[in-house]
Design a protein around this motif. Structure first.
Motif, PDB file in Angstrom:
ATOM      1  N   ARG A 162       0.863  -1.180   0.000  1.00  0.00           N
ATOM      2  CA  ARG A 162       0.000   0.000   0.000  1.00  0.00           C
ATOM      3  C   ARG A 162       0.899   1.229   0.000  1.00  0.00           C
ATOM      4  O   ARG A 162       2.022   1.175   0.502  1.00  0.00           O
ATOM      5  CB  ARG A 162      -0.909  -0.018   1.219  1.00  0.00           C
ATOM      6  CG  ARG A 162      -1.885  -1.186   1.155  1.00  0.00           C
ATOM      7  CD  ARG A 162      -2.887  -1.127   2.263  1.00  0.00           C
ATOM      8  NE  ARG A 162      -3.832  -2.232   2.101  1.00  0.00           N
ATOM      9  CZ  ARG A 162      -4.499  -2.767   3.090  1.00  0.00           C
ATOM     10  NH1 ARG A 162      -4.365  -2.300   4.317  1.00  0.00           N
ATOM     11  NH2 ARG A 162      -5.333  -3.761   2.862  1.00  0.00           N
ATOM     12  N   THR A 166       0.988   3.647   1.821  1.00  0.00           N
ATOM     13  CA  THR A 166       1.194   4.215   3.155  1.00  0.00           C
ATOM     14  C   THR A 166       2.484   3.745   3.804  1.00  0.00           C
ATOM     15  O   THR A 166       2.904   4.315   4.809  1.00  0.00           O
ATOM     16  CB  THR A 166       0.015   3.869   4.070  1.00  0.00           C
ATOM     17  OG1 THR A 166      -0.181   2.446   4.063  1.00  0.00           O
ATOM     18  CG2 THR A 166      -1.248   4.574   3.610  1.00  0.00           C
ATOM     19  N   HIS A 211       2.884  -2.066   4.991  1.00  0.00           N
ATOM     20  CA  HIS A 211       1.435  -2.094   4.828  1.00  0.00           C
ATOM     21  C   HIS A 211       1.100  -2.821   3.530  1.00  0.00           C
ATOM     22  O   HIS A 211       1.355  -2.306   2.441  1.00  0.00           O
ATOM     23  CB  HIS A 211       0.864  -0.683   4.793  1.00  0.00           C
ATOM     24  CG  HIS A 211       1.023   0.035   6.096  1.00  0.00           C
ATOM     25  ND1 HIS A 211       0.624   1.333   6.264  1.00  0.00           N
ATOM     26  CD2 HIS A 211       1.523  -0.346   7.295  1.00  0.00           C
ATOM     27  CE1 HIS A 211       0.865   1.709   7.498  1.00  0.00           C
ATOM     28  NE2 HIS A 211       1.426   0.711   8.148  1.00  0.00           N
ATOM     29  N   SER A 219      -1.351  -7.795   5.478  1.00  0.00           N
ATOM     30  CA  SER A 219      -0.876  -7.453   6.824  1.00  0.00           C
ATOM     31  C   SER A 219      -2.012  -7.008   7.732  1.00  0.00           C
ATOM     32  O   SER A 219      -2.835  -6.187   7.356  1.00  0.00           O
ATOM     33  CB  SER A 219       0.207  -6.372   6.758  1.00  0.00           C
ATOM     34  OG  SER A 219      -0.340  -5.157   6.301  1.00  0.00           O
ATOM     35  N   GLU A 224      -1.449  -5.421  10.510  1.00  0.00           N
ATOM     36  CA  GLU A 224      -1.052  -4.106  11.006  1.00  0.00           C
ATOM     37  C   GLU A 224      -1.587  -2.985  10.128  1.00  0.00           C
ATOM     38  O   GLU A 224      -2.031  -1.959  10.613  1.00  0.00           O
ATOM     39  CB  GLU A 224       0.471  -3.988  11.105  1.00  0.00           C
ATOM     40  CG  GLU A 224       1.103  -4.929  12.097  1.00  0.00           C
ATOM     41  CD  GLU A 224       1.317  -6.335  11.539  1.00  0.00           C
ATOM     42  OE1 GLU A 224       1.226  -6.538  10.299  1.00  0.00           O
ATOM     43  OE2 GLU A 224       1.540  -7.249  12.338  1.00  0.00           O
ATOM     44  N   ALA A 225      -1.544  -3.165   8.842  1.00  0.00           N
ATOM     45  CA  ALA A 225      -2.014  -2.122   7.929  1.00  0.00           C
ATOM     46  C   ALA A 225      -3.509  -1.895   8.105  1.00  0.00           C
ATOM     47  O   ALA A 225      -3.983  -0.766   8.075  1.00  0.00           O
ATOM     48  CB  ALA A 225      -1.702  -2.496   6.487  1.00  0.00           C
ATOM     49  N   ASP A 277      -3.860  -0.030  11.460  1.00  0.00           N
ATOM     50  CA  ASP A 277      -3.368   1.341  11.348  1.00  0.00           C
ATOM     51  C   ASP A 277      -4.298   2.211  10.515  1.00  0.00           C
ATOM     52  O   ASP A 277      -4.516   3.362  10.823  1.00  0.00           O
ATOM     53  CB  ASP A 277      -1.964   1.375  10.748  1.00  0.00           C
ATOM     54  CG  ASP A 277      -0.925   0.760  11.666  1.00  0.00           C
ATOM     55  OD1 ASP A 277      -1.237   0.515  12.854  1.00  0.00           O
ATOM     56  OD2 ASP A 277       0.201   0.523  11.190  1.00  0.00           O
ATOM     57  N   SER A 278      -4.855   1.659   9.446  1.00  0.00           N
ATOM     58  CA  SER A 278      -5.722   2.468   8.595  1.00  0.00           C
ATOM     59  C   SER A 278      -7.039   2.765   9.304  1.00  0.00           C
ATOM     60  O   SER A 278      -7.616   3.827   9.124  1.00  0.00           O
ATOM     61  CB  SER A 278      -5.971   1.791   7.247  1.00  0.00           C
ATOM     62  OG  SER A 278      -6.714   0.610   7.408  1.00  0.00           O
TER      63      SER A 278
END
Length: 138
Positions: A104, A106, A110, A114, A116-117, A120-121
């Protein structure tokens, strides 16, 4: 089974099938070893920033290009093109199997695989969280 697990199993299957096809076509081991990590050279594009890096990386880590090259190799009867395409596809499959996904813009970590992505988003407000039919957003 969750979608990440399905995509990872799909990657493992592609890796196995592409590797088997490569060697069944008489591809040499040395060429497989040389080309196995070649698509990762595309990571150098991250020197220009995450947006450029993710686009360049993703261009070399989608199935369309190696499948097209395989079609050309088979269609024209040029076995070395088929070998390159199969190693390329095996690389992408191995990446997916171990959890490396399409990037991604970002950040490098990410990806579409994932956790985490996604987290986080949601926190940063990057894109909507679309609930499933049961109203869950996980």
């Amino acid at each position: 089974m969750d979608t990440r697990s399905i995509l990872r199993l799909e990657g493992a299957g592609l890796f196995a099938a592409a590797t088997a096809a490569y060697f069944s076509l008489g591809g040499p081991l040395w060429l497989f070893a040389v080309l196995a990590l070649a698509p990762d050279i595309s990571m150098a594009a991250y020197l220009a920033g995450p947006r450029v890096g993710s686009r360049f990386y993703n261009a070399f880590h989608t199935y369309l290009a190696p499948l097209s090259l395989l079609g050309v190799g088979v269609g024209l009867g040029v076995t070395p093109l088929s070998w390159i395409a199969l190693v390329w596809a095996a690389h992408i499959g191995a990446d997916r199997a171990v959890g490396y996904g399409l990037k991604r813009p970002t950040g490098f970590k990410h990806t579409h695989l994932s956790v985490e992505a996604d987290r986080d988003s949601r926190i940063a407000g990057h894109g909507p969280v679309v609930p499933d039919a049961g109203g869950r957003d996980d």
